[in-house]
Design an enzyme around this catalytic site. Structure first.
Site, PDB file in Angstrom:
ATOM      1  N   HIS A  54      55.220 -15.692   2.743  1.00 20.72           N
ATOM      2  CA  HIS A  54      54.826 -14.425   3.393  1.00 20.72           C
ATOM      3  C   HIS A  54      54.482 -13.381   2.328  1.00 20.72           C
ATOM      4  O   HIS A  54      55.271 -13.092   1.437  1.00 20.72           O
ATOM      5  CB  HIS A  54      55.992 -13.942   4.263  1.00 20.72           C
ATOM      6  CG  HIS A  54      55.703 -12.722   5.074  1.00 20.72           C
ATOM      7  ND1 HIS A  54      55.007 -12.755   6.262  1.00 20.72           N
ATOM      8  CD2 HIS A  54      56.033 -11.417   4.880  1.00 20.72           C
ATOM      9  CE1 HIS A  54      54.922 -11.535   6.770  1.00 20.72           C
ATOM     10  NE2 HIS A  54      55.528 -10.691   5.937  1.00 20.72           N
ATOM     11  N   SER A  83      59.646 -13.768   2.237  1.00 22.28           N
ATOM     12  CA  SER A  83      58.781 -12.676   1.794  1.00 22.28           C
ATOM     13  C   SER A  83      58.955 -12.490   0.288  1.00 22.28           C
ATOM     14  O   SER A  83      60.058 -12.196  -0.182  1.00 22.28           O
ATOM     15  CB  SER A  83      59.146 -11.377   2.500  1.00 22.28           C
ATOM     16  OG  SER A  83      58.552 -10.298   1.791  1.00 22.28           O
ATOM     17  N   MET A 112      57.611  -6.448  14.494  1.00 22.66           N
ATOM     18  CA  MET A 112      58.368  -5.871  13.372  1.00 22.66           C
ATOM     19  C   MET A 112      59.745  -5.456  13.860  1.00 22.66           C
ATOM     20  O   MET A 112      59.876  -4.741  14.861  1.00 22.66           O
ATOM     21  CB  MET A 112      57.635  -4.655  12.790  1.00 22.66           C
ATOM     22  CG  MET A 112      56.382  -4.973  11.989  1.00 22.66           C
ATOM     23  SD  MET A 112      56.620  -6.106  10.609  1.00 22.66           S
ATOM     24  CE  MET A 112      57.790  -5.206   9.589  1.00 22.66           C
ATOM     25  N   MET A 133      49.641  -4.447   5.696  1.00 24.46           N
ATOM     26  CA  MET A 133      50.104  -3.122   6.133  1.00 24.46           C
ATOM     27  C   MET A 133      49.173  -2.117   5.465  1.00 24.46           C
ATOM     28  O   MET A 133      49.580  -1.334   4.588  1.00 24.46           O
ATOM     29  CB  MET A 133      51.573  -2.937   5.713  1.00 24.46           C
ATOM     30  CG  MET A 133      52.512  -3.814   6.534  1.00 24.46           C
ATOM     31  SD  MET A 133      54.120  -4.058   5.772  1.00 24.46           S
ATOM     32  CE  MET A 133      53.753  -5.458   4.718  1.00 24.46           C
ATOM     33  N   MET A 184      50.775  -3.760   0.982  1.00 23.82           N
ATOM     34  CA  MET A 184      51.011  -2.363   1.378  1.00 23.82           C
ATOM     35  C   MET A 184      50.106  -1.420   0.593  1.00 23.82           C
ATOM     36  O   MET A 184      49.850  -1.656  -0.593  1.00 23.82           O
ATOM     37  CB  MET A 184      52.470  -1.990   1.103  1.00 23.82           C
ATOM     38  CG  MET A 184      53.469  -2.918   1.772  1.00 23.82           C
ATOM     39  SD  MET A 184      55.145  -2.349   1.530  1.00 23.82           S
ATOM     40  CE  MET A 184      56.067  -3.696   2.282  1.00 23.82           C
ATOM     41  N   ASP A 202      59.996  -9.946  11.569  1.00 18.84           N
ATOM     42  CA  ASP A 202      59.988  -9.560  10.152  1.00 18.84           C
ATOM     43  C   ASP A 202      60.816  -8.290   9.984  1.00 18.84           C
ATOM     44  O   ASP A 202      60.473  -7.246  10.544  1.00 18.84           O
ATOM     45  CB  ASP A 202      58.526  -9.317   9.735  1.00 18.84           C
ATOM     46  CG  ASP A 202      58.356  -8.994   8.269  1.00 18.84           C
ATOM     47  OD1 ASP A 202      59.358  -8.963   7.526  1.00 18.84           O
ATOM     48  OD2 ASP A 202      57.191  -8.768   7.869  1.00 18.84           O
ATOM     49  N   HIS A 241      50.509 -10.453   5.452  1.00 19.04           N
ATOM     50  CA  HIS A 241      50.866  -9.376   6.384  1.00 19.04           C
ATOM     51  C   HIS A 241      50.276  -8.092   5.826  1.00 19.04           C
ATOM     52  O   HIS A 241      50.808  -7.512   4.882  1.00 19.04           O
ATOM     53  CB  HIS A 241      52.402  -9.322   6.477  1.00 19.04           C
ATOM     54  CG  HIS A 241      52.932  -8.189   7.306  1.00 19.04           C
ATOM     55  ND1 HIS A 241      54.263  -7.815   7.271  1.00 19.04           N
ATOM     56  CD2 HIS A 241      52.324  -7.369   8.203  1.00 19.04           C
ATOM     57  CE1 HIS A 241      54.439  -6.800   8.099  1.00 19.04           C
ATOM     58  NE2 HIS A 241      53.298  -6.504   8.668  1.00 19.04           N
ATOM     59  N   ASP A 282      53.431  -9.574   1.609  1.00 22.23           N
ATOM     60  CA  ASP A 282      53.442  -8.218   2.159  1.00 22.23           C
ATOM     61  C   ASP A 282      52.509  -7.313   1.370  1.00 22.23           C
ATOM     62  O   ASP A 282      52.805  -6.918   0.242  1.00 22.23           O
ATOM     63  CB  ASP A 282      54.866  -7.660   2.114  1.00 22.23           C
ATOM     64  CG  ASP A 282      55.729  -8.252   3.209  1.00 22.23           C
ATOM     65  OD1 ASP A 282      55.289  -8.224   4.382  1.00 22.23           O
ATOM     66  OD2 ASP A 282      56.821  -8.754   2.895  1.00 22.23           O
TER      67      ASP A 282
HETATM   68  C1  DX5 Z   1      58.682  -4.965   5.410  1.00 23.78           C
HETATM   69  C2  DX5 Z   1      58.042  -6.301   5.112  1.00 23.78           C
HETATM   70  C3  DX5 Z   1      58.995  -7.426   5.182  1.00 23.78           C
HETATM   71  C4  DX5 Z   1      60.133  -7.342   4.211  1.00 23.78           C
HETATM   72  C5  DX5 Z   1      61.316  -7.969   4.867  1.00 23.78           C
HETATM   73  O1  DX5 Z   1      57.694  -4.006   5.467  1.00 23.78           O
HETATM   74  O2  DX5 Z   1      57.001  -6.562   6.025  1.00 23.78           O
HETATM   75  O3  DX5 Z   1      58.319  -8.667   5.070  1.00 23.78           O
HETATM   76  O4  DX5 Z   1      59.888  -7.978   3.003  1.00 23.78           O
HETATM   77  O5  DX5 Z   1      62.422  -7.806   4.032  1.00 23.78           O
HETATM   78  P1  DX5 Z   1      63.887  -8.128   4.514  1.00 23.78           P
HETATM   79  O6  DX5 Z   1      63.904  -9.560   4.972  1.00 23.78           O
HETATM   80  O7  DX5 Z   1      64.702  -7.900   3.278  1.00 23.78           O
HETATM   81  O8  DX5 Z   1      64.211  -7.188   5.633  1.00 23.78           O
HETATM   82 ZN    ZN Z   2      56.086  -8.656   6.168  1.00 20.31          ZN
END
Ligand code: DX5
Ligand code: ZN
Length: 223
Positions: A35, A10, A139, A70, A39, A175, A68, A37
């Protein structure tokens, strides 16, 4: 199953001031997927980046770009993420009112379709869309931030999702909190695709990223 494991770093844990280089570095260091993320400060309490940033870094790697989302709603942005170069797009079951439609839209854009469920969401939320998806994301932390602790109650859910998937060609992704000390149990529960942010990007160099991913793979095999 171990030979087929996918490690997806990520970029949330990377140095954003050098995002393209950080993606190229994990690519060279052996990442299977990248990956992303996304948000929105609404579905999750943090804001990251959108399609223009994805498009800007697309040239840094030829590997599978695993977005991903969110974000709520997701539907109005699916086309922009596909055009930006995402190979797979995952939406949250909790963040889209007509999940079946959203998943059809993703495939209609030529992308692999994924559905994610938060730690408190039961696996039954995805039961009737399994023929529409290429990936289920369980998750293992509450989404929004990297570096959180793995939530152990999700192990039982991973086992249940694995049973629901049956022999369909669907990847089971996890994840959140994936690290050498947790990945063994997660593999044993049935996951095959692992997002890891802090566990991959710690150390800050390509050599560290390679060692970090090697450690994840070694622990996964032992598990
Ligand atoms: C959290 C993200 C993850 C995050 C994971 O909302 O979707 O992808 O980056 O981070 P680690 O591996 O540090 O838990
Ligand atoms: Zn993620």
């Amino acid at each position: 199953m171990a030979a087929d494991l996918v490690i997806a770093p990520s970029i949330l844990s990377s140095d954003f001031s050098r995002l393209g280089e950080e993606i190229a570095a994990v690519d060279r260091a052996g990442a299977d997927w990248i990956h992303l993320d996304v948000m929105d400060g609404h579905f999750v309490p943090n804001i990251t980046f959108g399609p223009p940033i994805v498009a800007a870094v697309r040239g840094a790697s030829k590997k599978f770009f695993d977005a991903h989302l969110m974000i709520e709603p997701a539907d109005p942005y699916l086309e922009a993420f596909a055009k930006a170069g995402c190979d797979g797009i995952t939406v949250h079951a909790e963040a889209t009112r007509h999940l079946d439609r959203s998943l059809q839209a993703i495939r209609g854009l030529g992308c692999k379709a994924g559905v994610a469920i938060n730690p408190a969401t039961p696996e039954t939320a995805i039961q009737y869309v399994l023929d529409r998806v290429d990936l289920v994301l369980v998750m293992t932390v509450n989404p929004g931030f990297g570096g959180q602790s793995f939530i152990r109650s999700t192990l039982e859910k991973i086992r249940r999702v694995r049973a629901l998937i049956g022999d369909r060609p669907i990847r089971l992704q996890v994840d959140g909190g994936v690290a050498p000390d947790t990945i063994g149990e997660i593999v044993a529960a049935g996951a095959d695709t692992f997002v890891a942010g802090s566990a991959v990007y710690k150390g800050g160099t390509e050599a560290a990223y390679r060692a970090n991913m090697d450690a994840l793979r070694a622990s996964a095999k032992r598990g």
